[in-house]
Scaffold this motif. Structure first.
Motif, PDB file in Angstrom:
ATOM      1  N   UNK A   1       0.833  -1.208   0.000  1.00 47.06           N
ATOM      2  CA  UNK A   1       0.000   0.000   0.000  1.00 47.06           C
ATOM      3  C   UNK A   1       0.860   1.247   0.000  1.00 47.06           C
ATOM      4  N   UNK A   2       1.887   1.251   0.863  1.00 55.50           N
ATOM      5  CA  UNK A   2       2.747   2.436   0.955  1.00 55.50           C
ATOM      6  C   UNK A   2       3.584   2.602  -0.304  1.00 55.50           C
ATOM      7  N   UNK A   3       4.049   1.500  -0.880  1.00 50.15           N
ATOM      8  CA  UNK A   3       4.861   1.584  -2.095  1.00 50.15           C
ATOM      9  C   UNK A   3       4.069   2.208  -3.237  1.00 50.15           C
ATOM     10  N   UNK A   4       2.836   1.737  -3.464  1.00 52.75           N
ATOM     11  CA  UNK A   4       2.023   2.289  -4.549  1.00 52.75           C
ATOM     12  C   UNK A   4       1.652   3.739  -4.258  1.00 52.75           C
ATOM     13  N   UNK A   5       1.397   4.034  -2.994  1.00 51.56           N
ATOM     14  CA  UNK A   5       1.063   5.409  -2.622  1.00 51.56           C
ATOM     15  C   UNK A   5       2.209   6.349  -2.990  1.00 51.56           C
ATOM     16  N   UNK A   6       3.452   5.886  -2.802  1.00 50.20           N
ATOM     17  CA  UNK A   6       4.612   6.737  -3.059  1.00 50.20           C
ATOM     18  C   UNK A   6       4.992   6.794  -4.539  1.00 50.20           C
ATOM     19  N   UNK A   7       4.837   5.673  -5.246  1.00 51.33           N
ATOM     20  CA  UNK A   7       5.379   5.593  -6.605  1.00 51.33           C
ATOM     21  C   UNK A   7       4.321   5.623  -7.698  1.00 51.33           C
ATOM     22  N   UNK A   8       3.052   5.343  -7.346  1.00 55.32           N
ATOM     23  CA  UNK A   8       2.036   5.207  -8.376  1.00 55.32           C
ATOM     24  C   UNK A   8       2.096   3.822  -8.999  1.00 55.32           C
ATOM     25  N   UNK A   9       1.546   3.647 -10.213  1.00 54.84           N
ATOM     26  CA  UNK A   9       1.530   2.325 -10.855  1.00 54.84           C
ATOM     27  C   UNK A   9       2.935   1.722 -10.932  1.00 54.84           C
TER      28      UNK A   9
END
Length: 434
Positions: free
Chosen positions: A101-109
């Motif tokens: 969740x945090x990874x996608x929140x920070x980087x997007x797709x």
């Protein structure tokens, strides 16, 4: 029962501070005082009040033993379980890194190979659990952890089963997250392995698009449930132009995993694994690079924050200590270990203990555990600056090792800047001693 910092669970696990909070309870970082290691202790406060010799307690321990039988690198290791003063608890390995969740929140797709690799690891972890007779029941991005090596670990297995109907009665809510929860589970039908695969499909949708599968999280809870039971997750094959570079076979897999009817989803993990393997080439290295970049950026951000701290008056410890129950976590994006570790250190450290914390961080650097070391030093240095001053030996040594961390994480320019600052203060200190 006291679950605050410094409390001891079952006479063995000393709580250091909260790592996250959810509908089922609170996860603490803790020290296993018997074995001298860091662990995560999940207190299932949603079902507190279990009798010491009741049927509910026996069922909880039976389910915990089933979880402990899962032996797979993609599944969090359960060390211990029990009931302390009526509150069930689980003791697990600490998952350093970021949640999906945090990874996608920070980087997007995420890039296709990374998506396929994460999904492949999740499928393999689920297969191991299902082979042991255990369903996850809450596959969602915040329950998928990723470490700096690009290894994916599922956690919070079987909490719905561990809690049973008692938790639903007490909280008045579904156990699960409607954004990623299979429609049949929302309706109350006994879930099957296909429900876990639905959660995987919804996570893949998020990874590929950067969007929640059922729309904006700010939409009210009831509307999300209506979408889940109505039109369901939008078909990616029908909006392939929104997912740049994703092969049609992968989009079709997501659509099948997110099918409303469990019978329409893949029934066995073998074919799903085979398809994901086709697109996962290079995914591990790419994922590790993404995580390393996030750790480096976090370390650099914390360095920038210290400039302001150095100019503030002496630290007011009474005002600075955060309340352990403050600011409930976003259920989709819980605190990262970086945020949680910083909070833990600040809530338990005094100026007198700064030196011992610094030594812990140095040992972490020497062992190559750079993420944890950077997080520890990011908390120690501001305390040293504000309470001991910029020229105190503990401050200077802490900043030196912080620079070493930055250099090893790939932020050489920031490391050089920090070392130059340290050298200026060393010269200033020497001048004052003459």
């Amino acid at each position: 029962m006291d679950h605050g910092v410094g409390a001891t669970v079952a006479g063995r696990y000393r709580l250091l501070g909260p790592l996250g909070r959810g509908g089922m309870g609170v996860v603490h970082e803790a020290e296993d005082t018997r074995l001298g290691r860091r662990v995560a202790v999940k207190m299932l406060t949603a079902v507190e009040g279990l009798a010491e010799d009741g049927e509910a307690r026996d069922r909880f321990l039976r389910e915990a033993r089933a979880l402990a039988r899962i032996d797979h690198p993609g599944v969090v290791t359960l060390y211990d379980a029990g009931v302390a003063d009526g509150t069930p608890y689980l003791v697990m390995q600490v998952l350093d890194g970021l949640s999906l969740a945090e990874l996608v929140k920070r980087t997007g797709p995420l890039p296709v190979p990374v998506v396929a690799l994460i999904a492949l690891d999740v499928v393999r972890g689920l297969a191991a659990a299902h082979g042991s007779g255990v369903l996850h029941r809450d596959v969602k991005p915040s329950n998928i952890g990723i470490n700096r090596g690009g290894h994916v670990v599922l956690h919070d297995f079987g909490l719905a089963r561990l809690a049973g109907e008692r938790a639903i009665t007490r909280t008045g809510e579904l156990i699960g997250t409607p954004q990623f929860m299979a429609p049949e589970a929302i309706r109350g039908v006994t879930p099957s392995p296909a429900a876990d695969l639905y959660g995987l499909g919804a996570c893949m949708y998020l990874m590929l698009t950067g969007e929640l599968p059922l729309g904006d999280a700010t939409v009210d809870y009831g509307a999300i449930v209506d979408r889940a039971l109505g039109d369901g997750v939008p078909k990616l094959c029908e909006r392939s132009s929104r997912v740049q570079g994703a092969p049609a076979h992968l989009l079709d897999l997501v659509d099948r995993l997110c099918a409303q009817d469990p019978a329409d989803r893949p029934q066995h993990t073998g074919a799903t694994e085979e398809l994901l393997e086709r697109y996962a080439d290079g995914g591990r290295e790419a994922l590790a690079a993404l995580l390393a970049g996030q750790v480096r950026d976090e370390a650099v951000r914390s360095l920038g924050e210290q400039t302001a701290v150095a100019e503030e008056p002496e630290y007011d410890w009474e005002e600075a200590v955060p309340h352990p129950r403050a600011a409930p976590a976003d259920p989709l994006h819980p605190p990262t270990l970086s945020e949680a570790t910083r909070r833990i250190v600040l809530s338990s450290m005094t100026p007198q203990s700064a030196l011992s914390r610094q030594r812990e961080a140095v040992n972490l650097v020497l062992r190559g555990e750079l993420q944890e070391a950077a997080q520890m030093l990011a908390a120690v240095v501001p305390v040293c600056l504000s309470s001991l001053g910029p020229t105190h030996p503990t401050t200077l040594i802490s900043q030196y090792w912080q620079a070493v961390c930055l250099a090893r994480l790939g932020a050489g320019d920031k490391a050089v800047e920090l070392l130059a600052r340290v050298n200026r203060h060393v010269d200033q200190r020497r001048g004052s001693e003459r």
